[in-house]
Scaffold this motif. Structure first.
Motif, PDB file in Angstrom:
ATOM      1  N   LEU A   1       1.063   6.736  -6.656  1.00 29.31           N
ATOM      2  CA  LEU A   1      -0.036   7.605  -7.180  1.00 29.31           C
ATOM      3  C   LEU A   1       0.379   8.893  -6.766  1.00 29.31           C
ATOM      4  O   LEU A   1      -0.176   9.982  -7.732  1.00 29.31           O
ATOM      5  CB  LEU A   1      -1.025   7.170  -6.361  1.00 29.31           C
ATOM      6  CG  LEU A   1      -1.681   5.935  -6.652  1.00 29.31           C
ATOM      7  CD1 LEU A   1      -2.901   5.547  -5.622  1.00 29.31           C
ATOM      8  CD2 LEU A   1      -2.513   5.986  -8.245  1.00 29.31           C
ATOM      9  N   SER A   2       1.193   9.294  -5.885  1.00 28.45           N
ATOM     10  CA  SER A   2       1.513  10.633  -5.499  1.00 28.45           C
ATOM     11  C   SER A   2       2.621  11.139  -6.526  1.00 28.45           C
ATOM     12  O   SER A   2       2.440  12.326  -7.053  1.00 28.45           O
ATOM     13  CB  SER A   2       2.582  10.481  -4.037  1.00 28.45           C
ATOM     14  OG  SER A   2       2.724  12.019  -3.937  1.00 28.45           O
ATOM     15  N   ALA A   3       3.130  10.348  -7.199  1.00 27.85           N
ATOM     16  CA  ALA A   3       4.242  10.761  -8.305  1.00 27.85           C
ATOM     17  C   ALA A   3       3.458  11.039  -9.436  1.00 27.85           C
ATOM     18  O   ALA A   3       3.687  12.213 -10.128  1.00 27.85           O
ATOM     19  CB  ALA A   3       5.522   9.830  -8.327  1.00 27.85           C
ATOM     20  N   GLU A   4       2.392  10.213  -9.686  1.00 23.61           N
ATOM     21  CA  GLU A   4       1.470  10.418 -10.875  1.00 23.61           C
ATOM     22  C   GLU A   4       0.923  11.786 -10.680  1.00 23.61           C
ATOM     23  O   GLU A   4       0.632  12.592 -11.677  1.00 23.61           O
ATOM     24  CB  GLU A   4       0.709   9.323 -11.002  1.00 23.61           C
ATOM     25  CG  GLU A   4       1.360   8.134 -11.702  1.00 23.61           C
ATOM     26  CD  GLU A   4       0.292   6.879 -11.717  1.00 23.61           C
ATOM     27  OE1 GLU A   4      -0.585   6.999 -11.453  1.00 23.61           O
ATOM     28  OE2 GLU A   4       1.011   5.766 -11.975  1.00 23.61           O
TER      29      GLU A   4
ATOM     30  N   LEU B   1       0.780  -1.283  -0.104  1.00 25.29           N
ATOM     31  CA  LEU B   1      -0.002  -0.060  -0.020  1.00 25.29           C
ATOM     32  C   LEU B   1       0.832   1.142  -0.014  1.00 25.29           C
ATOM     33  O   LEU B   1       0.613   2.290  -0.739  1.00 25.29           O
ATOM     34  CB  LEU B   1      -1.020  -0.026   1.289  1.00 25.29           C
ATOM     35  CG  LEU B   1      -2.075  -0.985   1.230  1.00 25.29           C
ATOM     36  CD1 LEU B   1      -3.019  -0.980   2.436  1.00 25.29           C
ATOM     37  CD2 LEU B   1      -3.230  -0.416  -0.027  1.00 25.29           C
ATOM     38  N   ARG B   2       1.854   1.280   0.937  1.00 26.84           N
ATOM     39  CA  ARG B   2       2.850   2.522   0.762  1.00 26.84           C
ATOM     40  C   ARG B   2       3.306   2.565  -0.464  1.00 26.84           C
ATOM     41  O   ARG B   2       3.614   3.864  -1.016  1.00 26.84           O
ATOM     42  CB  ARG B   2       4.068   2.316   1.893  1.00 26.84           C
ATOM     43  CG  ARG B   2       4.753   3.402   1.919  1.00 26.84           C
ATOM     44  CD  ARG B   2       6.142   3.030   2.793  1.00 26.84           C
ATOM     45  NE  ARG B   2       6.901   1.959   1.949  1.00 26.84           N
ATOM     46  CZ  ARG B   2       7.683   1.297   2.445  1.00 26.84           C
ATOM     47  NH1 ARG B   2       7.657   0.962   3.834  1.00 26.84           N
ATOM     48  NH2 ARG B   2       8.215   0.346   1.700  1.00 26.84           N
ATOM     49  N   ASP B   3       4.015   1.590  -1.173  1.00 27.56           N
ATOM     50  CA  ASP B   3       4.539   1.935  -2.329  1.00 27.56           C
ATOM     51  C   ASP B   3       3.395   2.346  -3.504  1.00 27.56           C
ATOM     52  O   ASP B   3       3.759   3.285  -4.271  1.00 27.56           O
ATOM     53  CB  ASP B   3       5.008   0.380  -3.072  1.00 27.56           C
ATOM     54  CG  ASP B   3       6.322  -0.325  -1.986  1.00 27.56           C
ATOM     55  OD1 ASP B   3       6.789   0.730  -1.261  1.00 27.56           O
ATOM     56  OD2 ASP B   3       6.553  -1.241  -2.381  1.00 27.56           O
ATOM     57  N   GLU B   4       2.124   1.799  -3.359  1.00 28.78           N
ATOM     58  CA  GLU B   4       1.298   2.098  -4.268  1.00 28.78           C
ATOM     59  C   GLU B   4       0.884   3.683  -4.214  1.00 28.78           C
ATOM     60  O   GLU B   4       0.616   4.409  -5.130  1.00 28.78           O
ATOM     61  CB  GLU B   4      -0.031   1.384  -4.246  1.00 28.78           C
ATOM     62  CG  GLU B   4      -1.100   1.563  -5.233  1.00 28.78           C
ATOM     63  CD  GLU B   4      -2.364   0.701  -5.134  1.00 28.78           C
ATOM     64  OE1 GLU B   4      -3.313   1.100  -5.847  1.00 28.78           O
ATOM     65  OE2 GLU B   4      -2.050  -0.340  -4.397  1.00 28.78           O
ATOM     66  N   ILE B   5       0.737   4.135  -2.957  1.00 31.62           N
ATOM     67  CA  ILE B   5       0.572   5.508  -2.570  1.00 31.62           C
ATOM     68  C   ILE B   5       1.754   6.389  -3.123  1.00 31.62           C
ATOM     69  O   ILE B   5       1.320   7.528  -3.641  1.00 31.62           O
ATOM     70  CB  ILE B   5       0.601   5.699  -0.848  1.00 31.62           C
ATOM     71  CG1 ILE B   5      -0.824   5.091  -0.471  1.00 31.62           C
ATOM     72  CG2 ILE B   5       0.584   7.215  -0.508  1.00 31.62           C
ATOM     73  CD1 ILE B   5      -1.083   5.262   1.015  1.00 31.62           C
ATOM     74  N   ARG B   6       3.005   6.007  -2.812  1.00 30.99           N
ATOM     75  CA  ARG B   6       3.942   6.690  -3.458  1.00 30.99           C
ATOM     76  C   ARG B   6       3.955   6.879  -5.164  1.00 30.99           C
ATOM     77  O   ARG B   6       4.223   7.770  -5.643  1.00 30.99           O
ATOM     78  CB  ARG B   6       5.285   6.065  -3.238  1.00 30.99           C
ATOM     79  CG  ARG B   6       5.776   6.311  -1.717  1.00 30.99           C
ATOM     80  CD  ARG B   6       6.859   5.520  -1.493  1.00 30.99           C
ATOM     81  NE  ARG B   6       7.315   5.685  -0.094  1.00 30.99           N
ATOM     82  CZ  ARG B   6       8.275   4.857   0.479  1.00 30.99           C
ATOM     83  NH1 ARG B   6       9.042   4.081   0.038  1.00 30.99           N
ATOM     84  NH2 ARG B   6       8.530   5.444   1.949  1.00 30.99           N
TER      85      ARG B   6
END
Length: 161
Positions: free
Chosen positions: A138-141, A131-136
């Motif tokens: 998404l944040s970059a996108e 989840l943390r990796d996915e949030i990162r």
């Protein structure tokens, strides 16, 4: 004889215990869709809690979308799909409820010799890392999209003379 002690104490607040019981009643069909929930006073007596505690339990169910309240009339069970029996709204029980609800199933599976979910599925740490990796990502996108929007806005502005 003294009563057997509980296997483990549940330290959740009383309003969550009451909300759990009401949630089970709704899921098991004891309260039908559109049916009015018991009044707060009745919930106070049933669960042996204070007025605000009973109201908090209803608030939890309302926040989850299981019930809705009409001012001056009371709280009512939300509609469920006729064919599937699933709630029409996007209802996802809270994680702590799912954990407590699945404990009995896990104990039963252990008695039957079935592997438990922890040995077959990802651990909580693995899920949190994913989840943390996915949030990162998404944040970059998101940041990239913001930059693109700013560039488009600048391109649409008329040149200054």
């Amino acid at each position: 004889m003294t009563p057997a002690p509980d296997k483990k104490q549940d330290r959740r607040p009383p309003y969550q215990h009451a909300a759990d019981e009401l949630r089970r009643d709704i899921k098991q069909g004891r309260f039908k869709p559109g049916e009015q929930m018991p009044p707060v006073r009745e919930l106070q007596q049933r669960f042996g809690v204070a007025n605000m505690t009973a109201r908090s339990a209803l608030n939890v169910l309302r926040d989850e979308g299981l019930i809705y309240t009409i001012h001056g009339r009371g709280s009512f069970v939300a509609d469920v799909g006729e064919a599937t029996g699933e709630f029409k709204i996007d209802y996802t029980p809270p994680a702590w409820y799912l954990a407590n609800d699945n404990e009995a199933e896990a104990e039963e599976e252990a008695r039957e010799g079935k592997p438990d979910a922890e040995s077959t599925g990802p651990s909580l740490a693995e899920l949190l890392t994913a989840l943390r990796d996915e949030i990162r990502v998404l944040s970059a996108e998101h940041q990239e999209l913001r930059r693109e929007v700013e560039e488009l806005k600048k391109a649409q502005q008329p040149p200054r003379s």
